[in-house]
Design a protein around this motif. Structure first.
Motif, PDB file in Angstrom:
ATOM      1  N   MET A 154       1.161  -0.840  -0.243  1.00  0.00           N
ATOM      2  CA  MET A 154      -0.097   0.121  -0.347  1.00  0.00           C
ATOM      3  C   MET A 154       0.657   1.380  -0.464  1.00  0.00           C
ATOM      4  SD  MET A 154      -3.399  -1.139  -0.113  1.00  0.00           S
ATOM      5  CE  MET A 154      -4.150   0.589  -0.129  1.00  0.00           C
ATOM      6  N   ARG A 208      -1.848  11.957  -6.137  1.00  0.00           N
ATOM      7  CA  ARG A 208      -3.145  11.695  -5.070  1.00  0.00           C
ATOM      8  C   ARG A 208      -3.181  10.399  -5.493  1.00  0.00           C
ATOM      9  NH1 ARG A 208      -7.081  14.186  -3.813  1.00  0.00           N
ATOM     10  NH2 ARG A 208      -6.235  15.971  -3.798  1.00  0.00           N
ATOM     11  N   ARG A 209      -2.422  10.616  -8.061  1.00  0.00           N
ATOM     12  CA  ARG A 209      -2.487   9.364  -8.102  1.00  0.00           C
ATOM     13  C   ARG A 209      -1.657   8.415  -7.421  1.00  0.00           C
ATOM     14  NH1 ARG A 209       1.095   7.734 -11.765  1.00  0.00           N
ATOM     15  NH2 ARG A 209       1.523   9.647 -12.093  1.00  0.00           N
ATOM     16  N   LYS A 212      -3.290   6.891  -4.464  1.00  0.00           N
ATOM     17  CA  LYS A 212      -3.991   6.331  -4.411  1.00  0.00           C
ATOM     18  C   LYS A 212      -5.040   7.109  -3.111  1.00  0.00           C
ATOM     19  CE  LYS A 212      -2.325   1.811  -5.643  1.00  0.00           C
ATOM     20  NZ  LYS A 212      -2.729   2.436  -7.588  1.00  0.00           N
TER      21      LYS A 212
END
Length: 264
Positions: A154, A208-209, A212
């Motif tokens: 993550m 942001r991409r 995630k």
């Protein structure tokens, strides 16, 4: 989930050591909830029993249950959603703000697996702002790296770093999937001074991409500069998703002039 609390009343009636004195019911309720979480029976995102259910199971007042849930929420173990219920919070790593630690070590110390993806690694000309941060002349050659650090797959941090080439020969040839820029630079030019600035911010579209993150979600931004002697080694911006990350440091000063530092 209610079936997992059959021994809840026994928990509240359990005798304590005389030296410790009687333990308030709200603390035992907290211990009861924490025990389920630590045992993996209640996982991140699971809804915990309602206040009414806990009142019936544990034979205590609603005020007592409310206090236990409120304190656990304040401590970051639970999340209370108005009109929906109380849930086990996602694990939010606590990173030492004062110490200059390698993020791979921080992640590993919490039992998670670190990995990294290199998005950019190149030589370029310093803009006026970057040159000022590094104490160089505008247009000077600098090294620029952009990495995403992951914990158990993550994304946890976007590291955007500018480096003074004179302090870090071989930086562009390093494999930053196996060694972090922090680790490389600490070997090349050990830090003697560190500057940290932490602030809440809205990430740009790229960050942001990479992290995630949902639209409208803020991030924590740590701006870090390091010196080796009188030379600025690097200037980095470290972005972290606000919902999954926090910094905390506690200081106490004694009458004798010494101080104690505690990481929360």
């Amino acid at each position: 989930m209610g079936g997992r609390s059959r021994n809840a009343v026994a928990l509240l009636d359990r005798p304590e050591r005389k030296s410790a004195g009687p333990v308030p019911h709200y603390r035992r309720i907290k211990e009861h909830i924490v025990r389920h979480i630590e045992a993996g029976e209640w996982r991140a995102g699971d809804q915990v029993p309602s206040e009414s259910t806990l009142v019936k199971q544990l034979k205590v007042s609603r005020m007592t249950v409310n206090r236990a849930l409120r304190e656990l929420t304040h401590e970051g173990l639970l999340v209370r959603v108005q009109g929906t219920g109380t849930f086990v919070a996602e694990r939010r790593p606590l990173f030492n703000l004062v110490e200059l630690r390698n993020i791979a070590e921080e992640i590993a110390s919490r039992g998670q697996r670190h990995s990294a993806k290199v998005e950019l690694l190149r030589s370029e000309k310093a803009s006026a702002d970057v040159a000022r941060e590094l104490g160089l002349a505008p247009g000077a050659t600098i090294y620029h790296s952009l990495l995403v650090h992951f914990a158990d797959g993550m994304p946890l941090q976007v590291e955007d770093r500018f480096v003074n080439p004179a302090t870090a020969p071989g930086y562009l040839e390093a494999d930053f999937t196996t060694v972090t820029p922090n680790e490389f630079l600490m070997r090349a030019a050990p830090a003697t001074e560190v500057e940290h600035i932490v602030e809440a911010a809205m990430p740009d579209a790229r960050a942001r991409r990479l992290l995630k993150m949902a639209d409208g979600e803020p991030c924590l931004r740590l701006r870090r500069r390091t010196w080796s002697g009188n030379v600025i080694v690097s200037a980095a911006t470290l972005l972290h998703p606000g919902h999954a990350f926090r910094f905390a440091t506690r200081f106490s000063h004694r009458a004798d002039g010494t101080s104690k530092r505690q990481f929360l």
